[in-house]
Design an enzyme around this catalytic site. Structure first.
Site: not given
Lengths: 639, 391
Positions: A308, A311, A335, A355, A394, A397, A402, A565
């Protein structure tokens, strides 16, 4: 910084804000109240509940929550105010003139007990089969008020179907007490606005638009509602049975990775005070439970920063040095799966600002089923990956279609801190008494930068430590004392910092192919921002869309949950500001004890880029395994 | 012209005269007359209008609102409908006067959804007032701007409660707010707001024309002036009557031509039910207060049937936000149904009276605080019939 108040809670659910005098000594600043026999002075506008707390007098509450605006609907906290015919909800009553209050008069006791009897009469289910057994506010109140029967009956059949349509959150309205905490969390704290009261009278229920299942509405699965539900009406979708089955299956190699926040909070599930870190104890317990390998998500967090951070530099390079206007800035962190889904629903036009780096959880999964499988000589189809996360999103996720770039599901199960604590208890383990042990190799090392991912501002700090060193070739300790980038720390909802780049060095070899030099960055002031809670995220995004200050930022960290988090939807209940602060302190304190505090200095990171991702960050291989793309979900979900 | 007769509201009135008089007076003078008149809110709670207007006038704000509560939803009440249909000039002139006194530029008539058929004629009437410069910009050349908008309710009884009404106006669910703060300081969109009943406002022009002292000569010591009552049920002449406060129930029943009586429900579904032995009681804030509904039951009526009907209404109309009202009304209704089957002996009633007391004490708004009234009064006043039926 001035933002327009776009608060969505109706006035009925907001506390009457009486101007509290800055100096309580001025005339009228302090008001004398008498609570039972006790006299005390409180600042104008203090609620009766706050005054009672100050006086050390316990008032039972149910719909009240420190994080939320006021509802005053459960009527459990009622008290008698002299001169008023009816009882008053102490949570909602601001003191503006001298009052005499009785908190245990016969009227008060009658009303509280009856209100509890009524709530219980409509509350379906048995305590012993409830996920919130022993941590339920209704149960606690029933005990406190000696509820010993069902004078107004008791519902014996469920009225509503349980909504388990999402992998993240399960809603069982049969246990709902209509306290509106989830509604206020969603509409006011998070400003997502998925939940609301439907119908009226005895048919009132909390639901979604058109009473649709949760997977058909714009829920981001942050799970903040779960954290604030007083009963078992809301809980995370629990994969414990599948995980036990995998553990018991000798053909399966079951790997667990643990995120930074659960270790700073899991002690609360075992009665320890908030802010007790149990990293080493947890490692031992996980092995005792039967996990074959225990890895540290912080390693993957380090990997995330490599990807990241690179990036970010590459985006800056293309935009500032090459003048490529198709590059979207600011770059948003990606994230947080709740934040990602929030963007996909509400601001899909900004998807390219996110990102493309996967979250640490997902990166780790992809690495485990490729690199690790090779190293260990295990067929990836026999690897089961579990991620302990402070998070309900999560779970969603890891089920995104994908997320299978390894050819397998990167992560098979997302497990919350609460659910892991439950597994540990089921295994007969008392976690605080476990001996400490380390994480397993080959990912046994992680940097402190990865650890602080757990707190709001942590990703930003980790990224800055790496990016600034890459750019300046200067030790970060020379720029920020002890490498603590304090301007991005803290709990303020939105934080902003400027870092002037006065000196540049040579790009490290790892990224030199992408970015030949940093001369173009000299003299640039790096502008960064941090926000936590989607209500704050919304303010930032709206500001960007209006071309405000944040549109000039280069990098913005956003976490969907208040506190980051560590305040996630999978963390121990209760949560409040004080608890979140304690957890953050634990994380930052542990970080100080670590030798490696920068992602790029983690020897295991250096190893993976020399042995596996040999082409470096943003290479074809890392794009295939470690990066992802997003979906334009929009607000209207027609199935 | 008008077919009705009454001492004050239903007396002769020239449209526009009250408003013209208002503008001859200062705001303080109007408040003085209202204070002298001792006029109290006619919606049921009986809060002195002068105090309410004074508090709102004193509140500092760039924007204030005056709302006329025409969400006349109490079962058995239809006097506001008569006022809006036949005496709109009194209501609207009262509103303009209120706006003038408190410093509001916007008035809102919150019209009960079921009265939608009145909407176009009321809008026409407002248009007429605008043409006569009794409404709009620079009213009567006095430099005061005020306009009235009509908002149609959507059928919720609870929206007659002033803070639920305000929530509804703001586009939220019709749910009562926590009080304090009161609308006089924090009302519509958080601005100081007066919410008055239709009848209260309709009384104002007469008080201004004839004086507060004159008005205060009518009625009793604590209940001045007259009251519109809506009489329905078992009687020859149901309808709306203007009566002086202090009138006894027996006198009312004579007016209505009611015979062979068992009970009278005073104050609508949320009021109390009295038996024959109490017909000597007076309509007054100090005795039997009422928003104006009088429902008459003759000896053929079964009181538990009547009570079941009332409780069904409250179960249906509770907004559902607070525990005592949402669940309590259901439990009271269940109790009534059991009582009809003879399922509860008199000795088993304590927990229901406890429940009723809890609802009165701990409900968030007036709905839940008053919905146990018919339950308690019917069960107590008709205990012989209920528990000791002789078949």
């Amino acid at each position: 910084m001035e933002f327009e108040d776009k608060n969505r809670a109706p006035v009925s659910q907001k506390l009457h804000t009486v101007a509290r005098p800055e100096n309580p000594d001025e005339i009228g600043g302090l008001i004398t109240v008498q609570i039972n026999e006790k006299k005390l002075s409180v600042p104008m506008g203090t609620t009766i509940l706050e005054a009672c707390k100050q006086a050390g007098i316990h008032i039972p509450t149910l719909c009240h929550h420190e994080d939320l605006c006021i509802a005053g609907v459960c009527r459990v906290c009622v008290v008698e105010v002299e001169g008023m015919k009816t009882l008053q909800a102490s949570c909602a009553f601001p003191i503006t003139s001298p009052v005499k209050i009785k908190t245990t008069s016969p009227k008060v006791r009658l009303a509280r007990k009856t209100v509890l009897d009524l709530l219980i009469s409509e509350h379906y289910g048995e305590c012993y089969s409830c996920v919130r057994n022993n941590n339920c506010e209704l149960q606690t109140l029933a005990k406190e008020y000696g509820v010993d029967g069902y004078p107004y009956g008791h519902v014996t059949e469920p009225k509503y179907e349980v909504d388990d349509s999402t992998p993240a959150i399960v809603r069982d309205m049969n246990k709902c007490v209509n306290c509106l905490r989830c509604v206020r969390t969603c509409i006011d704290l998070q400003e997502v606005g998925v939940l609301g009261a439907l119908y009226r009278g005895d048919k009132t229920k909390i639901g979604t638009f058109m009473d649709s299942p949760l997977n058909e509405v714009v829920c981001i699965y942050c799970g903040q509602c779960i954290d604030r539900c007083p009963t078992g009406a809301l809980h995370a979708n629990d994969p414990r049975d599948e995980i036990w089955n995998a553990i018991d299956d000798p053909t399966k190699h079951v790997i667990i990775q643990t995120a930074p926040s659960p270790r700073a909070a899991i002690g609360e599930e075992f009665g320890l005070p908030a802010g007790t870190s149990l990293t080493g104890e947890m490692n031992t317990a996980l092995r005792k439970i039967g996990f074959d390998r225990v890895f540290d998500t912080n390693f993957a967090a380090d990997l995330t920063i490599m990807e990241e951070g690179t990036e970010l530099l590459y985006r800056l390079y293309k935009k500032l040095a090459l003048g490529d206007d198709s590059v979207m800035l600011p770059q948003f962190t990606s994230c947080c799966p709740g934040w990602v889904k929030y963007v996909e629903h509400f601001y899909p036009e900004l998807e390219n600002n996110l990102s493309s780096a996967k979250s640490p959880q997902q990166m780790f999964g992809a690495v485990l089923k490729t690199f690790y499988a090779q190293l260990a000589g295990i067929d990836p189809k026999d690897i089961v990956t579990v991620a302990v996360m402070p998070c309900s999103a999560k779970k969603f996720e890891c089920n995104r279609p994908e997320m299978n770039d390894s050819g397998f599901k990167d992560i098979d199960y997302g497990l919350t801190t609460r659910e892991l604590a439950q597994m540990i208890k089921e295994a007969g383990i008392y976690l605080p008494e476990m001996p400490k042990s380390e994480f397993d190799d080959p990912f046994g090392d992680a940097s402190g930068a990865g650890l602080i991912f757990g707190a709001t501002g942590g990703v930003m700090e980790a990224a800055l430590r790496t990016v600034l060193e890459m750019v300046t070739n200067e030790k970060i300790e020379n720029i920020f004392e002890n490498a603590n980038i304090t301007p991005v720390r803290g709990f303020e909802g939105i934080r902003y910092a400027e870092i002037p780049i006065t000196k540049v060095g040579k790009p490290p070899e790892l990224i030199a192919k992408l970015i030949p030099d940093f001369e173009w960055l000299k003299g640039v002031t790096l502008k960064v921002a941090v926000a936590h809670g989607t209500a704050n995220a919304k303010k930032i995004v709206e500001n960007i869309k209006a071309g405000g200050k944040f549109s000039e930022c280069h990098f913005i960290e956003i976490m969907a949950c208040p506190g980051g988090c560590l305040g996630g939807g999978g963390q121990p209940i209760p949560t409040n500001e004080e608890i979140r602060k304690k957890r953050a302190e634990a994380i930052y304190a542990e970080e100080q004890t670590l030798n490696v505090r920068k992602c790029h200095e983690n020897p295991k990171i250096i190893k993976i880029y020399s042995e596996f991702l040999t082409e470096g960050p943003l290479s074809e291989k890392s794009h295939k395994l470690l990066h992802t793309h997003y979906v334009n979900r929009g607000k209207v979900m027609l199935n | 012209m008008k077919k009705r007769n009454g001492k004050i509201i239903f007396s002769e009135y020239t449209p526009g005269s009250g408003l013209k008089k208002a503008f001859e007076l200062s705001r303080q003078d109007i408040l003085f007359e209202l204070k002298t008149s001792q006029l109290r809110g006619r919606g049921g709670a009986g809060f002195p209008i002068a105090t309410k207007w004074m508090l709102t006038a004193a509140a500092k704000s760039d924007e204030k609102y005056l709302i006329c509560n025409a969400d006349e939803g109490e079962p058995g009440t239809f006097k506001d409908r008569v006022l809006l249909n036949e005496y709109p000039e009194l209501v609207f002139e009262g509103m303009v006067t209120g706006g003038y006194v408190i410093g509001a530029k916007t008035g809102i008539l919150y019209l009960r959804g079921e009265y939608s058929y009145l909407l176009s004629q009321l809008n026409d009437f407002l248009e007429g007032m605008r043409k006569q410069n009794l409404l709009g910009k620079n009213i009567l050349g006095k430099g005061f701007d005020f306009d009235i908008h009509i908002f149609l309710g959507q059928g919720a009884y609870v929206c007659g409660e002033e803070t639920a009404l305000i929530e509804s106006l703001e586009g939220h669910r019709g749910e009562a707010r926590n009080r304090p703060p009161f609308p006089v300081t924090t009302g519509l969109f958080g601005k100081p707001t007066v919410v008055n009943n239709v009848e209260t406002l309709a009384t104002v022009p007469h008080i201004l024309l004839k004086g507060g002292e004159w008005y205060a000569r009518f009625g009793t010591e604590k209940s001045k002036g007259t009251k519109l009552v809506s009489i329905s049920g078992d009687c020859e002449n149901p309808g709306v009557y203007e009566v002086e406060w202090g009138i006894t129930i027996r006198e009312l029943l004579e007016l209505a031509g009611a015979k062979n009586l068992k009970a009278v429900q005073v104050g609508g579904a949320s009021g109390i039910c009295i038996d024959e032995s109490q017909f000597g009681r007076k309509l007054a804030y100090e005795d039997l207060a009422t928003g104006g509904s009088i429902i008459i039951f003759n000896k053929e009526r079964n009181m538990l049937d009547a009570l079941e009907n009332f409780m069904e209404f409250f179960v249906e109309e509770s907004c559902g936000q607070c525990t005592p009202c949402r669940i309590g009304n259901v439990k009271l209704l269940e109790a009534v149904r059991q009582m009809k089957d003879g399922g509860i002996p008199e000795s088993g009633m304590k927990k229901y009276f406890d429940l009723a007391e809890t609802m009165k004490l701990a409900s968030k708004c007036g709905l839940g605080q008053s919905s146990p009234n018919p339950f308690v009064s019917i069960v107590k006043n008709f205990r012989e019939e209920i528990f000791h039926k002789t078949v």
